[in-house]
Motif scaffolding. Sequence first.
Motif, PDB file in Angstrom:
ATOM      1  N   VAL A   1      -0.414  10.253   9.424  1.00  0.00           N
ATOM      2  CA  VAL A   1       0.582  10.277   8.348  1.00  0.00           C
ATOM      3  C   VAL A   1       0.492  11.581   7.561  1.00  0.00           C
ATOM      4  O   VAL A   1       1.510  12.216   7.241  1.00  0.00           O
ATOM      5  CB  VAL A   1       0.386   9.056   7.428  1.00  0.00           C
ATOM      6  N   LEU A   2      -0.725  12.013   7.261  1.00  0.00           N
ATOM      7  CA  LEU A   2      -0.900  13.216   6.450  1.00  0.00           C
ATOM      8  C   LEU A   2      -0.443  14.480   7.169  1.00  0.00           C
ATOM      9  O   LEU A   2      -0.005  15.444   6.528  1.00  0.00           O
ATOM     10  CB  LEU A   2      -2.366  13.364   6.039  1.00  0.00           C
TER      11      LEU A   2
ATOM     12  N   GLN B   1       0.878  16.348   3.254  1.00  0.00           N
ATOM     13  CA  GLN B   1      -0.235  17.131   3.784  1.00  0.00           C
ATOM     14  C   GLN B   1      -0.629  18.265   2.855  1.00  0.00           C
ATOM     15  O   GLN B   1      -1.743  18.793   2.945  1.00  0.00           O
ATOM     16  CB  GLN B   1       0.134  17.703   5.148  1.00  0.00           C
TER      17      GLN B   1
ATOM     18  N   THR C   1       0.833  -1.207   0.000  1.00  0.00           N
ATOM     19  CA  THR C   1       0.000   0.000   0.000  1.00  0.00           C
ATOM     20  C   THR C   1       0.866   1.254   0.000  1.00  0.00           C
ATOM     21  O   THR C   1       0.576   2.223  -0.722  1.00  0.00           O
ATOM     22  CB  THR C   1      -0.927   0.009   1.222  1.00  0.00           C
ATOM     23  N   ILE C   2       1.922   1.254   0.796  1.00  0.00           N
ATOM     24  CA  ILE C   2       2.795   2.433   0.870  1.00  0.00           C
ATOM     25  C   ILE C   2       3.551   2.636  -0.434  1.00  0.00           C
ATOM     26  O   ILE C   2       3.646   3.748  -0.960  1.00  0.00           O
ATOM     27  CB  ILE C   2       3.775   2.288   2.054  1.00  0.00           C
TER      28      ILE C   2
ATOM     29  N   PRO D   1      -7.854   2.848  10.728  1.00  0.00           N
ATOM     30  CA  PRO D   1      -7.070   3.295   9.565  1.00  0.00           C
ATOM     31  C   PRO D   1      -7.201   4.781   9.280  1.00  0.00           C
ATOM     32  O   PRO D   1      -6.265   5.402   8.786  1.00  0.00           O
ATOM     33  CB  PRO D   1      -7.646   2.448   8.411  1.00  0.00           C
ATOM     34  N   LEU D   2      -8.370   5.369   9.593  1.00  0.00           N
ATOM     35  CA  LEU D   2      -8.512   6.805   9.399  1.00  0.00           C
ATOM     36  C   LEU D   2      -7.574   7.582  10.319  1.00  0.00           C
ATOM     37  O   LEU D   2      -6.966   8.585   9.907  1.00  0.00           O
ATOM     38  CB  LEU D   2      -9.956   7.229   9.647  1.00  0.00           C
TER      39      LEU D   2
ATOM     40  N   ALA E   1      -4.132   7.268   8.884  1.00  0.00           N
ATOM     41  CA  ALA E   1      -3.988   8.124   7.704  1.00  0.00           C
ATOM     42  C   ALA E   1      -3.878   9.588   8.097  1.00  0.00           C
ATOM     43  O   ALA E   1      -3.078  10.343   7.527  1.00  0.00           O
ATOM     44  CB  ALA E   1      -5.175   7.907   6.769  1.00  0.00           C
TER      45      ALA E   1
ATOM     46  N   GLN F   1      -5.673  16.219   4.726  1.00  0.00           N
ATOM     47  CA  GLN F   1      -5.702  15.945   6.161  1.00  0.00           C
ATOM     48  C   GLN F   1      -6.960  16.495   6.821  1.00  0.00           C
ATOM     49  O   GLN F   1      -7.490  15.902   7.776  1.00  0.00           O
ATOM     50  CB  GLN F   1      -4.444  16.494   6.852  1.00  0.00           C
TER      51      GLN F   1
ATOM     52  N   GLY G   1       0.457   1.502  -3.700  1.00  0.00           N
ATOM     53  CA  GLY G   1      -0.960   1.629  -3.425  1.00  0.00           C
ATOM     54  C   GLY G   1      -1.806   0.417  -3.742  1.00  0.00           C
ATOM     55  O   GLY G   1      -3.012   0.435  -3.503  1.00  0.00           O
TER      56      GLY G   1
ATOM     57  N   VAL H   1      -9.800  14.009   6.013  1.00  0.00           N
ATOM     58  CA  VAL H   1      -9.694  12.832   6.872  1.00  0.00           C
ATOM     59  C   VAL H   1     -10.132  13.162   8.299  1.00  0.00           C
ATOM     60  O   VAL H   1     -10.813  12.374   8.960  1.00  0.00           O
ATOM     61  CB  VAL H   1      -8.252  12.285   6.850  1.00  0.00           C
TER      62      VAL H   1
END
Length: 426
Positions: free
Chosen positions: A296-297, A303, A65-66, A289-290, A293, A257, A69, A260
Amino acid sequence: MSGASETRSPKPGALNGFEETVKDFWVSRPRRPYAGRKVAGVAAGIGQRYGIDPVVVRIALVVATIFGGFGLTFYLLAWLFLPGESDEVSGFEGLIGRGRSSVSPAFAIVLMILAVVFAAGAFAGSWFDGGGLIGFALIATALYLLHRSRGHENRPLPVTPRPSSTPFTGNGAFTMTDTAEAKSPAQGWDPLAADPAGWDLPDAPPEPPPAPSAPAHHAPGRRPRSKVGSATFGLAVLTAGGGVLANLNGASWFSAQHIVGLVLGVVGIGLVTGAFARGGRGLIGLAVPLAIAGMVLTTTPFQDFDFRGGIGDITESPRTTAEVQPVYQHAAGDIDLDLTKVAAGAPYTTTVTNGAGDTKIIVPQTADVTYDCSTAAGDARCFGRSTDGISQPALTGTDYGTDGPGGQQITLHVTTTAGSVEVRRG
């Protein structure tokens, strides 16, 4: 031969070709168990099927995924096409009426849409530099080799379809179904071989009074299904879609961001509501997961990703300064801007912004170019200077070309969130 040798499935070997292996994989594909699952049970099912640690499968999907994707796309497809532990068919097959599945038709459609969206993003790159294609090839090869070597082990048992009607069974000596015919005494059948007029049978006991109706109770161990989870999920999808549309229409506050964060807030409200309404526990699988995410963002260069500009490749070659656009903006794809054919004239400035992809700008040999080039993740090469990595400082300066100062004056602002930047002379 023994019975075991007759019923054991053959191991895919050298005599089995590619087509036979793929068909056998589909017939005996992993089932998503209820025990040990984190979200949908995809990693646990693959691990149990081929005798490997599910943690290894999860790590491989995260890496895929990283870098490219495709890991998330594969997970969604597996959720859609791998049946559950007690399902007759997968969610997709249930959608087209092939049997019973715990994945509802509405959720199967949602999985299909999400899989298509993430697959489009994973394969946005070209054939050779697309990380999604590499991830797809690695995952497909790994599954093929696993099935060739371990496909004969841990084969799932087929789930017996539910019967449409239950046959009536007597005392065990015989079975009667709803199609069996029995003769009545009026037709001459006498099980005791005696005159029915001489039978002395006790009167039937009176019927007991009807018991008072008791309140309905749900099956032990099962909670009534709540609508909190479905309502929250639908509201979260609408929030995400509205945020993306707002960003596309120029509302820069709705960055990745922030979107999310808004969706995570909706899910949090759903979890709080579900705590009182005894429902919505499945939202935890969406909140985790949100949250990752969002973290990370907000802590990585991604971002500043912008959804505006569309997706695809841009190739521009203006011939006059009036044709040079002040801004070239793109969400994902490659940008090729050739300024070598622009006739000399008044100084001009242009800004090139790319969300994800490669950006290449070619300027005339004698132009005086003032520039700043930066990429959040990738490499930047401008007039012989270069940077490579994440969050590297921008390359800035002025390059006068081969003839020194006195040429066409050009000012360039080039930024890319993820990808490479190149500015050179033609």
